[in-house]
Design an enzyme around this catalytic site. Structure first.
Site, PDB file in Angstrom:
ATOM      1  N   GLU A   1       0.047 -25.465  37.691  1.00  0.00           N
ATOM      2  CA  GLU A   1      -0.130 -26.999  38.267  1.00  0.00           C
ATOM      3  C   GLU A   1      -0.927 -27.529  36.197  1.00  0.00           C
ATOM      4  O   GLU A   1      -1.207 -26.286  35.770  1.00  0.00           O
ATOM      5  CB  GLU A   1      -1.446 -27.245  38.543  1.00  0.00           C
ATOM      6  CG  GLU A   1      -1.223 -27.330  40.266  1.00  0.00           C
ATOM      7  CD  GLU A   1      -2.442 -26.552  41.269  1.00  0.00           C
ATOM      8  OE1 GLU A   1      -3.252 -27.355  40.474  1.00  0.00           O
ATOM      9  OE2 GLU A   1      -1.660 -26.503  41.814  1.00  0.00           O
TER      10      GLU A   1
ATOM     11  N   CYS B   1     -11.969 -19.973  45.253  1.00  0.00           N
ATOM     12  CA  CYS B   1     -11.303 -20.827  44.366  1.00  0.00           C
ATOM     13  C   CYS B   1      -9.494 -20.896  44.706  1.00  0.00           C
ATOM     14  O   CYS B   1      -9.241 -20.018  45.393  1.00  0.00           O
ATOM     15  CB  CYS B   1     -10.906 -20.156  42.892  1.00  0.00           C
ATOM     16  SG  CYS B   1     -10.030 -20.440  41.871  1.00  0.00           S
TER      17      CYS B   1
ATOM     18  N   GLY C   1      -5.585 -18.983  37.268  1.00  0.00           N
ATOM     19  CA  GLY C   1      -5.295 -17.832  36.054  1.00  0.00           C
ATOM     20  C   GLY C   1      -6.684 -17.718  35.325  1.00  0.00           C
ATOM     21  O   GLY C   1      -7.676 -18.216  35.082  1.00  0.00           O
TER      22      GLY C   1
ATOM     23  N   SER D   1     -17.698 -19.288  33.682  1.00  0.00           N
ATOM     24  CA  SER D   1     -17.726 -19.855  35.604  1.00  0.00           C
ATOM     25  C   SER D   1     -19.203 -18.260  35.704  1.00  0.00           C
ATOM     26  O   SER D   1     -18.968 -17.555  36.283  1.00  0.00           O
ATOM     27  CB  SER D   1     -17.177 -19.263  35.956  1.00  0.00           C
ATOM     28  OG  SER D   1     -16.275 -19.652  35.494  1.00  0.00           O
ATOM     29  N   LEU D   2     -20.330 -18.976  35.291  1.00  0.00           N
ATOM     30  CA  LEU D   2     -21.513 -18.399  35.749  1.00  0.00           C
ATOM     31  C   LEU D   2     -21.672 -18.401  37.647  1.00  0.00           C
ATOM     32  O   LEU D   2     -21.590 -16.964  38.391  1.00  0.00           O
ATOM     33  CB  LEU D   2     -22.888 -18.731  35.197  1.00  0.00           C
ATOM     34  CG  LEU D   2     -24.101 -18.104  35.340  1.00  0.00           C
ATOM     35  CD1 LEU D   2     -23.648 -16.046  35.209  1.00  0.00           C
ATOM     36  CD2 LEU D   2     -25.119 -18.189  34.293  1.00  0.00           C
ATOM     37  N   HIS D   3     -21.649 -19.607  38.114  1.00  0.00           N
ATOM     38  CA  HIS D   3     -22.352 -20.002  39.473  1.00  0.00           C
ATOM     39  C   HIS D   3     -23.658 -19.143  40.605  1.00  0.00           C
ATOM     40  O   HIS D   3     -23.095 -19.121  41.766  1.00  0.00           O
ATOM     41  CB  HIS D   3     -20.532 -19.428  40.303  1.00  0.00           C
ATOM     42  CG  HIS D   3     -19.698 -20.063  39.617  1.00  0.00           C
ATOM     43  ND1 HIS D   3     -19.481 -21.264  39.397  1.00  0.00           N
ATOM     44  CD2 HIS D   3     -18.075 -19.657  39.806  1.00  0.00           C
ATOM     45  CE1 HIS D   3     -18.103 -21.553  38.295  1.00  0.00           C
ATOM     46  NE2 HIS D   3     -17.849 -21.156  38.981  1.00  0.00           N
TER      47      HIS D   3
ATOM     48  N   ASN E   1     -15.630 -28.056  44.827  1.00  0.00           N
ATOM     49  CA  ASN E   1     -14.582 -28.520  45.883  1.00  0.00           C
ATOM     50  C   ASN E   1     -13.922 -27.938  46.973  1.00  0.00           C
ATOM     51  O   ASN E   1     -13.620 -26.634  46.498  1.00  0.00           O
ATOM     52  CB  ASN E   1     -13.697 -28.767  44.989  1.00  0.00           C
ATOM     53  CG  ASN E   1     -13.229 -29.790  44.001  1.00  0.00           C
ATOM     54  OD1 ASN E   1     -13.054 -30.835  44.457  1.00  0.00           O
ATOM     55  ND2 ASN E   1     -13.295 -30.146  42.781  1.00  0.00           N
TER      56      ASN E   1
HETATM   57  N1  SAH Z   1     -10.479 -17.981  35.183  1.00  0.00           N
HETATM   58  C1  SAH Z   1     -11.259 -19.052  34.420  1.00  0.00           C
HETATM   59  C2  SAH Z   1     -10.422 -20.670  34.733  1.00  0.00           C
HETATM   60  C3  SAH Z   1      -9.673 -20.848  35.876  1.00  0.00           C
HETATM   61  S1  SAH Z   1     -11.255 -21.682  37.074  1.00  0.00           S
HETATM   62  C4  SAH Z   1     -12.542 -18.671  35.240  1.00  0.00           C
HETATM   63  O1  SAH Z   1     -12.751 -18.676  36.210  1.00  0.00           O
HETATM   64  O2  SAH Z   1     -13.624 -19.681  34.351  1.00  0.00           O
HETATM   65  C5  SAH Z   1     -12.067 -22.910  36.280  1.00  0.00           C
HETATM   66  C6  SAH Z   1     -13.134 -23.565  36.864  1.00  0.00           C
HETATM   67  O3  SAH Z   1     -12.862 -24.041  38.239  1.00  0.00           O
HETATM   68  C7  SAH Z   1     -14.364 -22.509  36.824  1.00  0.00           C
HETATM   69  O4  SAH Z   1     -14.974 -22.318  36.482  1.00  0.00           O
HETATM   70  C8  SAH Z   1     -13.473 -21.578  38.486  1.00  0.00           C
HETATM   71  O5  SAH Z   1     -15.120 -21.387  38.778  1.00  0.00           O
HETATM   72  C9  SAH Z   1     -13.518 -23.179  38.721  1.00  0.00           C
HETATM   73  N2  SAH Z   1     -13.746 -23.486  40.146  1.00  0.00           N
HETATM   74  C10 SAH Z   1     -12.738 -22.868  41.364  1.00  0.00           C
HETATM   75  N3  SAH Z   1     -11.936 -23.167  42.331  1.00  0.00           N
HETATM   76  C11 SAH Z   1     -13.560 -24.351  42.667  1.00  0.00           C
HETATM   77  C12 SAH Z   1     -13.563 -25.135  43.512  1.00  0.00           C
HETATM   78  N4  SAH Z   1     -13.185 -24.628  44.647  1.00  0.00           N
HETATM   79  N5  SAH Z   1     -14.519 -25.859  43.555  1.00  0.00           N
HETATM   80  C13 SAH Z   1     -15.470 -26.188  42.137  1.00  0.00           C
HETATM   81  N6  SAH Z   1     -14.958 -25.469  40.978  1.00  0.00           N
HETATM   82  C14 SAH Z   1     -13.864 -24.040  41.446  1.00  0.00           C
END
Ligand code: SAH
Length: 347
Positions: free
Chosen positions: A91, A118, A158, A213-215, A289
């Protein structure tokens, strides 16, 4: 040397053309055409027919096909699902901002990082993308949409640092003067936190923005949503971010998906402030999301606002990411997931 001509640098193309007995000026011509997004050698009208035929035979072009295209009625976001030469799909999302058009590209087919929220990782990793397969996402999104692309984020399907060498080559290509010439300052690379990759990237001293991507503020929470944290816990990750800043002078941008009841408490914000102290950072708060397969839910508006205010008051600039394209499955991996599920149901 990379055997696909679309992944070659101009220098490499120049070597191959020299070996074919061609004059030096041809390499710039071929390279420029490739980086305009031509679909065949036939379109390279300033090349002799004989050369086009040889190139066609020795270095066939791989052009992605649009299998799905969805445009948001709300904000003009366009999402493409491309089919690659081997039948795999990835995508790309085109987003329109006041500062220009930005594409979010995939770096792998699938992902092996296993983040709980994710959609991209649900089927695991199929294979990394070749440099030209990343470049083609940018080129053909531009060609198909007719909209000039000025910004790129490596935030699609990815993990870019899990495909390090190909991603570096892609960056070199897309940044090249005779190519798309997209400035590194207009590129963001997002990682789930592969510490050795962050250190390798720091050595390159690129002017791009590193997004991490700390989260979560603690291992306790991060371990429950990101398996990568078991390999590289938060202390190691934040230390790598500090080294990255020291090496490159570039402020780190953190991604923080706000998940209801998991990582969105005022206490979490306060812990974050303590742990990020002294590190020039920016916090991107993203309301989660919702992904069908996951029980995790987005935080309430109120929780997001309170969290943002606590961070800002503590000295960390924090913005709440606008969600674009929510009506077209535009978040990570959702479109590919739907499509591959539909295909397997047909079989
Ligand atoms: N693998 C890399 C880049 C791809 S994901 C990473 O992990 O950073 C891109 C971003 O989208 C990341 O911050 C990921 O954690 C976030 N992400 C993935 N699924 C998500 C969701 N359902 N809601 C919000 N953010 C999401």
């Amino acid at each position: 040397m990379n055997e696909n001509i679309q992944s070659m640098t101009q220098g490499e193309i120049s070597q191959l053309l020299k070996a074919l007995g061609q004059p030096a000026f041809r390499s710039k011509q071929v390279y420029t055409w490739l980086h305009k997004g031509v679909r065949s050698y036939g379109e390279m009208t300033n090349l002799p027919k004989a050369l086009r035929d040889v190139l066609e035979e020795k270095y066939p072009l791989h052009i992605p096909k649009v299998v799905r295209k969805q445009e948001s009625a709300k904000d003009g976001t366009i999402k493409y699902l491309w089919e690659l030469s081997d039948g795999n799909c990835v995508e790309t999302v085109l987003m329109r901002y006041h500062y220009g058009n930005s594409v979010c590209i995939s770096t792998e087919v699938g992902c092996r990082m296993g983040c709980a929220f994710c959609a991209s990782t649900l089927g695991g990793l199929v294979r990394p993308l070749e440099p030209y397969e990343m470049l083609n996402q940018v080129l053909f999104t531009q060609v198909d949409s007719g909209l000039p692309i000025s910004h790129i984020v490596l935030m699609g399907i990815g993990e870019p640092l899990d495909n390090f060498d190909n991603v570096m080559r892609f960056l070199e290509l897309v940044n090249s003067e005779d190519g798309m010439n997209i400035s590194m300052r207009h590129i963001s690379l997002s990682t789930c936190g592969l510490v050795p990759g962050i250190d390798r990237l720091a050595e390159k001293k690129l002017q791009l923005t590193l997004s991490v991507s700390l989260h979560a503020p603690t291992d306790e929470i991060r371990n429950t949503i990101m398996p990568v944290n078991k390999a590289y816990p938060t202390e190691q990750l934040l230390a790598a971010c500090r080294r990255y800043y020291e090496k490159t002078g570039r402020r780190i941008s953190f991604e923080y998906a706000m998940i209801n009841g998991v990582n969105d408490t005022p206490e979490a914000a306060k812990t974050l402030l303590k742990r990020l102290k002294g590190l020039p950072a920016h916090m991107n708060l993203i309301p989660l999301n919702h992904v069908e397969e996951s029980p995790l839910k987005p935080s309430t508006r109120q929780a997001v606002q309170t969290f943002q205010k606590l961070l800002e008051d503590g000295g960390i600039p924090a913005t709440v990411r606008r969600t674009l394209g929510s009506d077209i499955d535009a978040s990570c991996g959702q479109l590919r997931r739907k499509y591959t599920q539909q295909q397997s149901q047909k079989e």
